[in-house]
Design a protein around this motif. Structure first.
Motif, PDB file in Angstrom:
ATOM      1  N   ARG A   1       0.848  -1.193   0.000  1.00 18.75           N
ATOM      2  CA  ARG A   1       0.000   0.000   0.000  1.00 18.75           C
ATOM      3  C   ARG A   1       0.881   1.239   0.000  1.00 18.75           C
ATOM      4  N   LEU A   2       0.493   2.226  -0.802  1.00 19.69           N
ATOM      5  CA  LEU A   2       1.222   3.479  -0.911  1.00 19.69           C
ATOM      6  C   LEU A   2       0.624   4.463   0.076  1.00 19.69           C
ATOM      7  N   ARG A   3       1.417   4.917   0.999  1.00 19.04           N
ATOM      8  CA  ARG A   3       0.912   5.757   2.077  1.00 19.04           C
ATOM      9  C   ARG A   3       0.837   7.222   1.656  1.00 19.04           C
ATOM     10  N   ASN A   4       1.700   7.707   0.733  1.00 21.53           N
ATOM     11  CA  ASN A   4       1.633   9.095   0.264  1.00 21.53           C
ATOM     12  C   ASN A   4       1.094   9.105  -1.166  1.00 21.53           C
ATOM     13  N   HIS A   5       0.342  10.176  -1.485  1.00 19.78           N
ATOM     14  CA  HIS A   5      -0.309  10.267  -2.800  1.00 19.78           C
ATOM     15  C   HIS A   5       0.135  11.513  -3.573  1.00 19.78           C
ATOM     16  N   ASN A   6       1.203  12.154  -3.166  1.00 19.31           N
ATOM     17  CA  ASN A   6       1.720  13.334  -3.877  1.00 19.31           C
ATOM     18  C   ASN A   6       2.763  12.955  -4.913  1.00 19.31           C
ATOM     19  N   THR A   7       2.529  11.895  -5.662  1.00 21.82           N
ATOM     20  CA  THR A   7       3.441  11.399  -6.679  1.00 21.82           C
ATOM     21  C   THR A   7       2.626  10.874  -7.849  1.00 21.82           C
ATOM     22  N   PRO A   8       3.128  11.044  -9.096  1.00 24.94           N
ATOM     23  CA  PRO A   8       2.400  10.491 -10.244  1.00 24.94           C
ATOM     24  C   PRO A   8       2.560   8.980 -10.393  1.00 24.94           C
ATOM     25  N   LEU A   9       3.432   8.375  -9.601  1.00 25.15           N
ATOM     26  CA  LEU A   9       3.626   6.934  -9.676  1.00 25.15           C
ATOM     27  C   LEU A   9       2.514   6.219  -8.909  1.00 25.15           C
ATOM     28  N   THR A  10       2.228   5.015  -9.336  1.00 22.06           N
ATOM     29  CA  THR A  10       1.211   4.197  -8.665  1.00 22.06           C
ATOM     30  C   THR A  10       1.820   2.877  -8.244  1.00 22.06           C
ATOM     31  N   LEU A  11       1.234   2.257  -7.218  1.00 22.21           N
ATOM     32  CA  LEU A  11       1.715   1.000  -6.655  1.00 22.21           C
ATOM     33  C   LEU A  11       0.563  -0.001  -6.660  1.00 22.21           C
ATOM     34  N   THR A  12       0.812  -1.166  -7.239  1.00 21.96           N
ATOM     35  CA  THR A  12      -0.201  -2.225  -7.250  1.00 21.96           C
ATOM     36  C   THR A  12      -0.135  -3.018  -5.950  1.00 21.96           C
ATOM     37  N   HIS A  13      -1.169  -3.812  -5.715  1.00 17.69           N
ATOM     38  CA  HIS A  13      -1.186  -4.659  -4.511  1.00 17.69           C
ATOM     39  C   HIS A  13      -0.124  -5.731  -4.561  1.00 17.69           C
ATOM     40  N   GLN A  14       0.347  -6.025  -5.780  1.00 22.84           N
ATOM     41  CA  GLN A  14       1.396  -7.038  -5.906  1.00 22.84           C
ATOM     42  C   GLN A  14       2.803  -6.440  -5.723  1.00 22.84           C
ATOM     43  N   GLY A  15       2.889  -5.111  -5.540  1.00 19.88           N
ATOM     44  CA  GLY A  15       4.188  -4.499  -5.280  1.00 19.88           C
ATOM     45  C   GLY A  15       4.875  -3.946  -6.514  1.00 19.88           C
TER      46      GLY A  15
END
Length: 638
Positions: free
Chosen positions: A105-119
């Motif tokens: 889980r990505l705790r910060n959202h001030n980035t254009p990158l995204t993180l999947t549940h699989q890492g």
């Protein structure tokens, strides 16, 4: 007592190393060393930890370039349970298998990158901004297993600028006009793009029926014979390895009709004569050419020919102009015969190209630009005894006009007693045409006129120059002719009446070898029985029956006028009639005349010095002899 502790950065794995044997050694002062063994057993547990690089630094760092594909995976770190830890965990687009189910889980959202549940860390949907330099993004990732165990760390992603050039089209809009004569598979135009691994494609129309494009070269070709149409093509140029790197351009193709006729030009042939003084930039001819559309906007003019012509003429539109000076007075132009040939090629734009050729012949005519130049130091010397026609010298004038040094010479005032010289009209040679006397005039100043010829088409345009020429007379010593002998007594027997009887031949000479001697009987030939033929004396026989004696005086001279020098030879000739017997031979005797005394006067130059000069000379000789005697005596005493 001994205490064994676990190192802070140690990592235990019960599956790989379940038992560690330790050897301990100890020694007290003055005693022997003691060695013991200690065995440490490692058992499996259920503690969740992140991998070592991820956990030790508190963050991880990955690198991507600006050219990364949208939604592309990034290097990631995957947490594992303690029992499934693998050192160096992580990779691009791949994970690690685990018997435990992990969630990221990505705790910060001030980035254009995204993180999947699989890492998996994914790039933005529209990619990165290529206009920026290095970009850095911070991700705070939390990992949790199904038992509620978790760990969190920060990952720093650095996006580097791309090192490859982007695909660009220098000409985004292009208009092309072709004629309806274009056949199938002929090149209409070509699109050029900049970048790496460039490929081309037609985006619109989706299914082009008239044109196709070469994927590699960008050449747009026709698929069939073209008629009167207008076509609009949308061309895309892209990087074959990175299709998202692309650019587009619009190509408008207009097919126009033509009757395929060559242009017509007036004049069809240009022949001209120009003076060599024509200025660069002057227009020689302006062509009036028309094509089938009666317009000259699509006409192109070019000049073809040898290099000598292309360097001296040029085309500015339909005008043929002089590019450089046309110098008639040069060997290079003379080698060409003073003529330049070229061809004006008039071409109509479009395909196929139609052209008309206009031959050009330009003849350069001479212009009398320069005046003749006098020679330096025109001074000559001639002996005063020079014969008629003798060459005094040559006046060598010069002229820069072609042909070089084409001059005519004339003597101002003409020839006469005051100016006993003449000059050759073509060569400039000065000759003696009259008597010369250095006592009367030591030198002559002649004025020679140099006039150029054949240097201009107009024969009236001639230039001239007056040159001063000095002729000095060389004095020659005055010496009379010498005859050997000066007095002769001769006996001859007359022949039959009317016959010619040779008497003698005079032998005379002058101090100058080139002097001509003249012989004349000046006395004793009253009845004309003797005649001189050159230096030969001849007797003309008559009917006389009595012996006779003739005393002839012959004058021999050289030179003329005031320079005349002569001598007299006496000849005593005894003539015996032919009917009287005489001795068989004729003899010559030098005797003294008995009948009449012959007085011959001969003048000789004699020097009579004064008495004082003789006395001084005698005393000087005596002193000289005394000095020589004293010197000889001293030498003998030594």
């Amino acid at each position: 007592s001994w205490q064994v502790t676990l190192r802070a950065d140690a990592e235990l794995d019960a599956r790989q190393v379940p038992l560690y044997p330790l050897i301990l050694r100890a020694a007290c002062p003055g005693e022997d060393e003691v060695e013991e063994r200690l065995f440490v057993q490692v058992t499996a547990g259920q503690v969740l930890r992140c991998d070592i690089p991820y956990a030790s630094a508190g963050r991880s760092q990955g690198h991507r370039t600006v050219g990364a594909l949208p939604r592309g995976p990034h290097p990631h770190r995957r947490a594992q349970p303690w029992g499934q830890q693998k050192p160096g965990c992580g990779g691009v687009g791949q994970g690690f298998s685990s018997p435990f189910s992990l969630q990221f889980r990505l705790r910060n959202h001030n980035t254009p990158l995204t993180l999947t549940h699989q890492g998996l860390v994914l790039a933005p949907d529209n990619g990165f901004d290529p206009s920026k330099d290095t970009q850095t993004f911070r991700l705070e990732i939390e990992v949790m297993d199904r038992h509620g165990h978790n760990c969190s760390r920060a990952v720093r992603v650095k996006v580097l600028p791309s090192r490859r050039p982007r695909v660009t089209l220098p000409e985004p809009h292009r208009a092309v006009m072709v004629t309806d004569g274009i056949g199938p598979w002929e090149v209409v135009t070509q699109v050029h793009a900049r970048g790496d691994n460039v490929r081309y494609a037609i985006l619109a129309p989706v299914a082009p029926a008239l044109f196709t494009i070469d994927e590699v070269t960008g050449e747009i070709r026709s698929t069939r014979r073209l008629e009167l149409i207008r076509a609009h093509l949308l061309i895309r140029a892209y990087n074959a390895l990175h299709p998202d790197d692309h650019a587009t351009a619009t190509v408008n193709i207009t097919v126009q009709g033509t009757d395929h006729r060559a242009p017509r030009c007036v004049p069809a042939i240009f022949v001209s004569q120009v003076p060599e003084t024509v200025s660069p930039g002057d227009t020689l001819v302006t062509l009036k050419c028309t094509d089938s559309t009666s317009t000259d906007g699509c006409l192109h003019y070019a000049l073809e020919g040898p290099p000598s012509s292309l360097s001296r003429f040029c085309m500015e539109g339909p005008q043929l102009k002089v590019n450089t000076t046309l110098d008639y007075d040069s060997e290079a132009v003379a080698a060409l015969g003073f003529q330049f040939t070229a061809t004006i090629v008039v071409t109509v734009g479009g395909k196929p190209l139609q052209s008309t050729r206009v031959p050009v012949l330009v003849t350069v005519t001479p212009v009398n630009e320069f005046r003749p130049v006098c020679p330096n130091g025109a001074t000559f010397s001639v002996p005063e005894t020079a014969a008629f026609g003798s060459i005094v010298g040559r006046v060598a004038g010069t002229d820069r006009d072609y042909p070089p040094d084409s001059l005519e010479y004339s003597l101002e005032g003409g020839s006469g007693p005051a100016q006993p010289f003449s000059i050759d009209r073509h060569t400039g040679e000065i000759r003696v045409v009259g008597p010369l006397d250095s006592q009367q005039q030591k030198s002559y100043r002649l004025v020679v006129r140099l006039t150029d010829t054949h240097n201009d088409l107009d024969l009236r345009k001639r230039q001239s120059r007056l040159c001063d020429v000095s002729v000095r007379l060389q004095a020659v010593l005055d010496q009379v002719p010498v005859c050997i002998p000066e007095v002769q007594e001769l006996r001859i027997t007359a022949g039959s009446p009317g016959s010619r009887q040779p008497v003698t031949r005079l032998v005379c000479y002058s101090s100058l070898d080139s002097a001509v001697l003249t012989y004349t009987i000046v006395g004793g030939n009253e009845d004309g029985r003797f005649r001189l033929e050159g230096n030969a004396l001849v007797y003309l026989a008559d009917n006389g029956a009595e012996p006779r004696t003739f005393v002839l005086l012959v004058e021999v001279w050289s030179g003329s006028g005031a320079r005349r020098r002569s001598t007299v030879v006496a000849l005593v000739v005894h003539v015996t009639p032919w009917s009287i017997p005489v001795p068989p031979s004729t003899t010559t005797q030098h005797t003294t005349l008995q009948k009449e005394p012959l007085v011959v006067t001969r003048t000789e130059a004699v020097w009579h010095p004064p008495a004082w000069f003789v006395a001084v000379l005698t005393i000087s000789g005596a002193l000289l002899l005394a000095i020589l005697g004293c010197t000889a005596r001293n030498l003998l005493c030594r």
